[in-house]
Motif scaffolding. Structure first.
Motif, short mmCIF file in Angstrom:
data_model
loop_
_atom_site.label_atom_id
_atom_site.label_comp_id
_atom_site.label_asym_id
_atom_site.label_seq_id
_atom_site.Cartn_x
_atom_site.Cartn_y
_atom_site.Cartn_z
N GLU A 143 7.22 -10.38 2.11
CA GLU A 143 6.16 -10.88 1.24
C GLU A 143 4.79 -10.75 1.90
OE1 GLU A 143 8.82 -14.18 -1.24
OE2 GLU A 143 7.76 -14.75 0.61
N VAL A 144 4.74 -10.99 3.22
CA VAL A 144 3.49 -10.80 3.96
C VAL A 144 3.04 -9.35 3.85
CG1 VAL A 144 2.41 -10.80 6.24
CG2 VAL A 144 3.88 -12.71 5.56
N LEU A 145 3.99 -8.43 4.08
CA LEU A 145 3.67 -7.01 3.98
C LEU A 145 3.18 -6.67 2.58
CD1 LEU A 145 3.78 -4.11 5.12
CD2 LEU A 145 6.16 -3.99 4.34
N GLY A 146 3.89 -7.16 1.57
CA GLY A 146 3.51 -6.86 0.19
C GLY A 146 2.12 -7.37 -0.16
N HIS A 147 1.80 -8.58 0.28
CA HIS A 147 0.48 -9.15 0.01
C HIS A 147 -0.61 -8.29 0.63
CE1 HIS A 147 -2.73 -12.13 -0.41
NE2 HIS A 147 -3.02 -11.89 0.87
N VAL A 189 -0.42 -5.08 1.53
CA VAL A 189 -0.47 -3.77 0.88
C VAL A 189 -1.32 -3.86 -0.38
CG1 VAL A 189 0.88 -2.06 -0.40
CG2 VAL A 189 1.69 -2.89 1.81
N LYS A 190 -1.08 -4.89 -1.18
CA LYS A 190 -1.85 -5.05 -2.42
C LYS A 190 -3.33 -5.29 -2.12
CE LYS A 190 -1.85 -7.56 -6.79
NZ LYS A 190 -1.15 -8.59 -7.62
N ILE A 245 7.24 -3.08 -3.35
CA ILE A 245 6.71 -3.38 -2.02
C ILE A 245 5.72 -4.53 -2.11
CG2 ILE A 245 5.31 -2.53 -0.11
CD1 ILE A 245 6.50 0.27 -0.66
N GLU A 246 4.81 -4.46 -3.08
CA GLU A 246 3.76 -5.48 -3.21
C GLU A 246 4.33 -6.83 -3.62
OE1 GLU A 246 0.63 -4.09 -5.71
OE2 GLU A 246 -0.09 -2.62 -4.22
N ALA A 252 0.77 2.15 7.13
CA ALA A 252 -0.37 2.07 8.05
C ALA A 252 -1.14 3.39 8.08
CB ALA A 252 0.11 1.69 9.44
N LEU A 253 -0.40 4.50 8.10
CA LEU A 253 -1.04 5.82 8.10
C LEU A 253 -1.74 6.09 6.77
CD1 LEU A 253 1.77 7.87 9.89
CD2 LEU A 253 -0.52 7.36 10.80
#
Length: 213
Positions: A6-10, A12-13, A45-46, A61-62
């Protein structure tokens, strides 16, 4: 409180919107690195519905041209597993190499849990000390509990004692836990039959000393 996914998704969005990208724009960025993403994949993902693998973290990241750790920043507590959490800062510190060990301040609720555990150990030590009649420090208690095994547990059950009571009486009578005394009396190469005989004899000694039959 969030999961790592969820941290990653937040993030990314957030990064996508800061750049004015559509879901399709980010999907195309993934395509350039060999990933056949579509808008549905990006949406998952988001929403935090995709496992945050190292591969996924690197590709994102890239795509955004940011360090991987930027995708893991959060001010919330982060769930690592069932009932286990770390602060957002601790998560970042681990991934940036600033620490490889978590401290009490990094784990929400850890201080309260440690206090409860310490209180429990203190109560156990006091109960054992009342039986032995001698000073019993934490190091001695830790060593005795580590040596306390299945043989001791069975003896306690047979005599109707708590583990602390059996531990206290064992230390009072022999200066060690029952299972250690069994090994010493039976000898190094003793058979299971001989150990059983010695155990029964020691249980009888305990019963005589405590009046429990």
């Amino acid at each position: 409180m969030s999961t790592v996914a969820e941290v990653l998704g937040h993030n990314v969005k957030r990064l996508r919107q800061e750049r004015g990208w559509t879901l399709d724009d980010l999907a195309r960025a993934g395509h350039t690195r060999g990933h056949k993403w579509n808008t549905g994949r990006i949406s998952k993902i988001e929403r935090g519905n995709t496992a945050p693998t190292i591969e996924l973290l690197l590709v994102l990241a890239l795509s955004f041209e940011v360090p991987p750790v930027e995708l893991l920043r959060t001010e919330e507590e982060v769930e690592l597993g069932e009932g286990e959490f770390v602060t957002g800062q601790a998560l970042v510190d681990v991934f940036t190499g600033r620490t490889t060990e978590l401290e009490v301040r990094d784990v929400p609720g850890a201080e309260d849990r440690l206090k409860k555990q310490l209180l429990g150990v203190t109560v156990d030590m006091q109960e054992v000390q009342q039986i032995t009649g001698e000073t019993f420090n934490f190091r001695q208690h830790e060593a005795a509990r580590k040596a306390y095994g299945l043989t001791d547990e069975r003896a306690a059950k047979k005599l109707g004692m708590t583990d602390n009571q059996l531990l206290g009486w064992s230390l009072r009578l022999w200066g060690k836990v029952l299972s250690q005394e069994v090994e010493e009396r039976a000898g190094q190469d003793a058979t299971a039959q001989k150990k059983g005989h010695v155990t029964r004899a020691l249980v009888k000694e305990l019963a005589d000393a405590t009046g429990k039959r």
